[in-house]
Enzyme design. Structure first.
Site, PDB file in Angstrom:
ATOM      1  N   GLY A  18       0.856  -1.192   0.000  1.00 52.39           N
ATOM      2  CA  GLY A  18       0.000   0.000   0.000  1.00 52.39           C
ATOM      3  C   GLY A  18       0.887   1.235   0.000  1.00 52.39           C
ATOM      4  N   ALA A  20       1.849   3.310  -2.245  1.00 53.90           N
ATOM      5  CA  ALA A  20       1.592   4.509  -3.055  1.00 53.90           C
ATOM      6  C   ALA A  20       0.603   5.451  -2.377  1.00 53.90           C
ATOM      7  CB  ALA A  20       1.058   4.104  -4.433  1.00 53.90           C
ATOM      8  N   ASN A 121     -11.597  -3.232   3.851  1.00 56.53           N
ATOM      9  CA  ASN A 121     -10.204  -3.445   4.260  1.00 56.53           C
ATOM     10  C   ASN A 121      -9.929  -4.871   4.754  1.00 56.53           C
ATOM     11  OD1 ASN A 121      -9.703  -0.875   3.485  1.00 56.53           O
ATOM     12  ND2 ASN A 121      -9.446  -0.015   5.536  1.00 56.53           N
ATOM     13  N   ILE A 146      -1.142  -1.528   9.773  1.00 53.79           N
ATOM     14  CA  ILE A 146      -1.579  -0.151  10.021  1.00 53.79           C
ATOM     15  C   ILE A 146      -3.051   0.022   9.629  1.00 53.79           C
ATOM     16  CG2 ILE A 146      -1.267   2.256   9.287  1.00 53.79           C
ATOM     17  CD1 ILE A 146       1.695   1.646   8.830  1.00 53.79           C
ATOM     18  N   SER A 147      -3.479  -0.683   8.577  1.00 49.21           N
ATOM     19  CA  SER A 147      -4.823  -0.500   8.009  1.00 49.21           C
ATOM     20  C   SER A 147      -5.902  -0.623   9.091  1.00 49.21           C
ATOM     21  CB  SER A 147      -5.086  -1.554   6.942  1.00 49.21           C
ATOM     22  OG  SER A 147      -3.949  -1.756   6.145  1.00 49.21           O
ATOM     23  N   ASN A 148      -6.952   0.171   8.923  1.00 42.85           N
ATOM     24  CA  ASN A 148      -8.051   0.189   9.885  1.00 42.85           C
ATOM     25  C   ASN A 148      -9.235  -0.655   9.422  1.00 42.85           C
ATOM     26  OD1 ASN A 148      -7.587   1.719  12.261  1.00 42.85           O
ATOM     27  ND2 ASN A 148      -7.425   3.577  10.999  1.00 42.85           N
ATOM     28  N   ASP A 185      -1.256   6.581  18.776  1.00 43.72           N
ATOM     29  CA  ASP A 185      -1.951   6.983  20.001  1.00 43.72           C
ATOM     30  C   ASP A 185      -0.945   7.428  21.064  1.00 43.72           C
ATOM     31  OD1 ASP A 185      -4.406   6.202  18.820  1.00 43.72           O
ATOM     32  OD2 ASP A 185      -3.929   4.123  19.295  1.00 43.72           O
ATOM     33  N   ARG A 188       0.453  10.808  19.998  1.00 42.28           N
ATOM     34  CA  ARG A 188      -0.528  11.878  20.288  1.00 42.28           C
ATOM     35  C   ARG A 188      -0.587  12.177  21.785  1.00 42.28           C
ATOM     36  NH1 ARG A 188      -4.866   9.342  16.176  1.00 42.28           N
ATOM     37  NH2 ARG A 188      -4.415  10.688  14.401  1.00 42.28           N
ATOM     38  N   HIS A 214      -7.301   0.438  19.117  1.00 38.69           N
ATOM     39  CA  HIS A 214      -7.067   1.666  18.349  1.00 38.69           C
ATOM     40  C   HIS A 214      -8.371   2.192  17.762  1.00 38.69           C
ATOM     41  CE1 HIS A 214      -5.160   4.697  15.934  1.00 38.69           C
ATOM     42  NE2 HIS A 214      -5.718   4.200  14.843  1.00 38.69           N
TER      43      HIS A 214
END
Ligand SMILES: NC(=O)C1=CN([C@@H]2O[C@H](COP(=O)(O)OP(=O)(O)OC[C@H]3O[C@@H](n4cnc5c(N)ncnc54)[C@H](O)[C@@H]3O)[C@@H](O)[C@H]2O)C=CC1
Ligand SMILES: O=C([O-])CC(=O)C(=O)O
Length: 373
Positions: A18, A20, A121, A146-148, A185, A188, A214
């Site tokens: 992923g 790009a 996803n 990483i994908s949600n 997280d 942040r 997450h």
């Protein structure tokens, strides 16, 4: 605990799936410019560094890889896509990878929750899981998702590896090296805490562990674990907790239809990957890190030292982000004592809410994985 000795290779290969996209491009830039600084001593000259970039969008990935390849660092860059044929397809991207990082998939638009991304996803992650099972050396690779929604997609990957690929995964210990990336997280929580307290007196960033999952209330920022939070009023503390839990929404809103966090996420993913790379390169024998992972191995036993006690403390929620010790072989222990160190509000209010929501997310992921052939 199964123990295997993994030989150090003569190079380091990081694959981004992923690559790009918004996160993929920024993360690949950080990897291309920074990887060589992680080499130590003789490795500086002898280790080959490579960055393999895969995306379903061939034009975009070819452009990104060519652009990055002009940067004056010794990291070799290659482009891979399904349209490129076997010699530059996903197989050659994943072959012999030490770390696979996955930011492939749809990001949110305003008004969407992370769960709204699940159907699309989950299929992408399931497909990529099959490729990882087929092409990676499962005895050594680390996989960072990483994908949600992370809370459900890591269970999808875990379940699919365990069931569809049981012949390949047996005895590899891969489940101790598959994690969801929740580092943003933590990034942040540190940033937002510093903004509220003592901003001008120090450049040192405060550290705040964030555990759970997450998404919204599954995110538990443990401000009680940083002494600076003693300076906070209850209102300030509640504000900070909410800001960390909904930090993703803040970015989605500000981008107004043009996606979600990409730059801060790339930074967080690089920091996360850097820890694992340090272990892979032998710069350190173990790292202490916080990731979202399974507390059970493929046989249904506690995955590492401390996992059984943590499972008891989190109502048997089988996936959880928690401080853990990781070696080249994968997770060795999880810090279940973090729960006993929580303050009353964190333990009695935030933890039960997190666990009940997280268990539903995990169950969704597992149900989907069962149904998908
Ligand atoms: N874990 C976390 O803390 C965070 C996670 N995310 C998530 O990361 C994901 C990516 O976000 P962005 O980079 O902003 O999205 P993006 O849309 O900019 O990039 C996604 C890339 O994935 C590619 N892609 C789609 N299907 C693919 C497949 N089957 N194989 C390989 N590549 C494929 C697309 O062509 C695109 O280049 C989203 O799901 C987002 O929600 C975003 C921020 C933080
Ligand atoms: O909020 C989103 O959709 C992206 C994300 O996970 C984050 O920024 O934490």
């Amino acid at each position: 605990m199964p123990h295997q000795v993994i030989e150090q290779g003569d190079g380091l290969k990081v694959s981004v799936l992923g690559a790009a996209g918004g996160i993929g491009q920024s993360l690949s830039l950080l990897l291309k410019t920074q990887l060589q600084f992680l080499l130590r001593g003789a490795d500086c000259d002898s280790k080959r560094l490579s960055l393999a970039l895969f995306d379903v969008n061939k034009e975009a990935i070819d452009g990104v890889a060519t652009d990055l390849s002009h940067i004056d660092t010794p990291v070799e860059v290659s482009a891979h896509s399904p349209q490129s044929g076997d010699s530059a397809g996903i197989g050659s991207c994943l072959e012999n990878a030490d770390v696979v990082i996955i930011p492939a998939g749809m990001p949110r638009k305003p008004g969407m929750t992370r769960d709204d991304l699940f159907n699309i996803n989950a299929k992408i992650v399931a497909q990529l899981t099959d490729s990882i099972a087929e092409h990676c050396d499962l005895r050594k690779v680390f996989v960072l998702v990483i994908s949600n929604p992370v809370n459900a997609l890591v269970p999808v990957m875990h379940h699919r590896l365990r069931t569809k690929h049981q012949g390949r995964v047996r005895g590899t210990g891969i489940e101790r090296r598959v994690f969801g990336v929740t580092k943003l997280d933590i990034v942040r929580a540190s940033t937002f805490l510093r903004e509220v307290v003592n901003k001008d007196s120090t450049n040192t960033m405060p550290f705040v562990p964030v555990i759970g999952g997450h998404s919204g209330e599954t995110i538990i920022p443990l401000f009680s674990q940083n002494e600076l939070s003693e300076q906070l009023t209850k209102e300030q503390r509640d504000f900070l907790v909410n800001r960390v839990q909904y930090g993703g929404d803040e970015v989605v809103k500000a981008k107004n239809g043009k996606g979600s966090a990409t730059l801060s996420m790339a930074h967080a993913a690089f920091k996360c990957a850097q820890d694992f790379i340090n272990v892979i390169l032998g710069n350190t024998k173990e790292i202490n890190t916080i990731n979202f992972g399974s507390l059970l191995d493929f046989e249904g036993r506690p995955i590492a030292h401390g996992a059984e006690k943590l499972l008891n403390a989190v109502d048997n929620c089988s996936f959880f982000a928690v401080p853990m010790t990781v070696t080249r072989e994968g997770v060795q222990s999880v810090d279940y004592t973090i729960v006993s160190r929580m303050d009353a509000a964190e333990k009695n209010e935030m933890l039960p809410l997190c666990v009940s929501k997280l268990k539903k997310n995990v169950a969704n992921g597992e149900t989907f994985a069962v149904q998908l052939v």
